[in-house]
Motif scaffolding. Structure first.
Motif, PDB file in Angstrom:
ATOM      1  N   UNK A  60     -24.717  -5.442 -14.209  1.00 61.05           N
ATOM      2  CA  UNK A  60     -23.882  -4.375 -14.773  1.00 61.05           C
ATOM      3  C   UNK A  60     -23.453  -3.409 -13.685  1.00 61.05           C
ATOM      4  N   UNK A  61     -24.391  -3.059 -12.807  1.00 63.34           N
ATOM      5  CA  UNK A  61     -24.058  -2.141 -11.712  1.00 63.34           C
ATOM      6  C   UNK A  61     -23.010  -2.754 -10.782  1.00 63.34           C
ATOM      7  N   UNK A  71     -19.378  -1.364 -10.229  1.00 63.05           N
ATOM      8  CA  UNK A  71     -18.887  -1.059  -8.883  1.00 63.05           C
ATOM      9  C   UNK A  71     -17.563  -1.775  -8.633  1.00 63.05           C
ATOM     10  N   UNK A  72     -17.508  -3.045  -9.081  1.00 61.69           N
ATOM     11  CA  UNK A  72     -16.271  -3.798  -8.905  1.00 61.69           C
ATOM     12  C   UNK A  72     -15.142  -3.168  -9.721  1.00 61.69           C
ATOM     13  N   UNK A  73     -15.445  -2.731 -10.950  1.00 64.05           N
ATOM     14  CA  UNK A  73     -14.431  -2.069 -11.774  1.00 64.05           C
ATOM     15  C   UNK A  73     -13.973  -0.783 -11.124  1.00 64.05           C
ATOM     16  N   UNK A  74     -14.923  -0.007 -10.583  1.00 65.65           N
ATOM     17  CA  UNK A  74     -14.555   1.241  -9.892  1.00 65.65           C
ATOM     18  C   UNK A  74     -13.682   0.938  -8.687  1.00 65.65           C
ATOM     19  N   UNK A 129      -8.428   0.895  -6.287  1.00 68.38           N
ATOM     20  CA  UNK A 129      -7.342   0.157  -5.669  1.00 68.38           C
ATOM     21  C   UNK A 129      -6.077   0.256  -6.523  1.00 68.38           C
ATOM     22  N   UNK A 130      -6.214   0.155  -7.827  1.00 70.33           N
ATOM     23  CA  UNK A 130      -5.079   0.277  -8.742  1.00 70.33           C
ATOM     24  C   UNK A 130      -4.463   1.668  -8.633  1.00 70.33           C
TER      25      UNK A 130
END
Length: 191
Positions: free
Chosen positions: A29-30, A34-37, A42-43
Motif C-alpha cells: 500500500x505504501x 508513493x507511486x500514486x503520489x 508528474x501529472x
C-alpha cells in the motif's frame, strides 16, 4: 500438552503469517501510495507545463493577429499616401501649365499686329520654360554626339564637314526630369 503446544505453534504460525501478510500489504500500500503520489506529482508538472505552453501559444497568436492587422493598416495607408502624392504632383504641374494656357487664349483673342502676336508668344514660351524650371524639367542637350539613351535618330546623313555620330539637326526637343527621360530628342545624325 504436546497437542496444545502444536496448536499453539500453529496458531503462532498463523498469526505470524497474518502479521507478515499485513506487513506486506502495508508495504505494498505504501509503495502504491508513493507511486500514486509520484504519478500525481508528474501529472501536475505536465499540467503546469501544458498551461505555460498554452499561454505562450495564445500570446503568439495574439501577437501574430496584431501584426497582421498592423501590416494591413500600413498597406492601406501607403496606398492612400501614394494616391495623395500622385494627385498632389498632378496639381503642382497643372498650376504651372494653366497660366501658359491663359496666355495662349489671350493671344488668340487679342487684336494687333504680327509683331505684337510674336512678342506675346515669345513671352508665353518664356513662361513655359520658367514653369519647367520650377518643376525640375530640363531640355536634353543636343550639342555633341548622338546618345541613344537621350536621342531618337529619325534620319541619317553623310556629311564630311561633320564628325561621326554628330547631331546635325533637331526636329523635336526632348525633356528630362533628373535622370528620367520625359521625351527623347528627335534628331538627324551625321555619318
Amino acid at each position: 500438552m504436546e497437542e496444545n503446544k502444536e496448536i499453539i505453534n500453529e496458531e503462532l504460525k498463523e498469526e505470524e503469517n497474518e502479521v507478515q501478510g499485513t506487513e506486506e500489504a502495508n508495504v505494498s500500500e505504501n509503495t502504491e501510495a508513493a507511486e500514486e503520489n509520484s504519478e500525481d506529482s508528474e501529472a501536475n508538472k505536465l499540467e503546469e507545463e501544458n498551461k505555460k505552453l498554452q499561454e505562450e501559444l495564445d500570446s503568439t497568436k495574439d501577437r501574430l493577429l496584431r501584426l497582421t492587422a498592423e501590416y494591413d493598416n500600413y498597406r492601406k495607408r501607403t496606398v492612400k499616401e501614394k494616391e495623395g502624392i500622385y494627385s498632389d504632383a498632378y496639381v503642382d504641374v497643372l498650376k504651372e501649365v494653366i497660366p501658359i494656357l491663359d496666355n495662349l487664349e489671350r493671344a488668340v483673342a487679342a487684336d494687333g499686329s504680327i509683331e505684337d502676336l510674336k512678342k506675346g508668344i515669345e513671352m508665353t514660351i518664356k513662361g513655359c520654360v520658367d514653369s519647367f524650371a520650377k518643376l525640375g524639367v530640363e531640355e536634353i542637350d543636343t550639342s555633341g554626339e548622338f546618345d541613344p539613351n537621350l536621342h531618337n535618330a529619325v534620319m541619317h546623313i553623310e556629311d564630311e564637314n561633320l564628325g561621326k555620330n554628330v547631331i546635325a539637326e533637331v526636329f523635336q526637343k526632348g525633356y528630362k526630369k533628373d535622370d528620367k527621360i520625359i521625351r527623347h530628342t528627335m534628331v538627324k545624325v551625321a555619318n
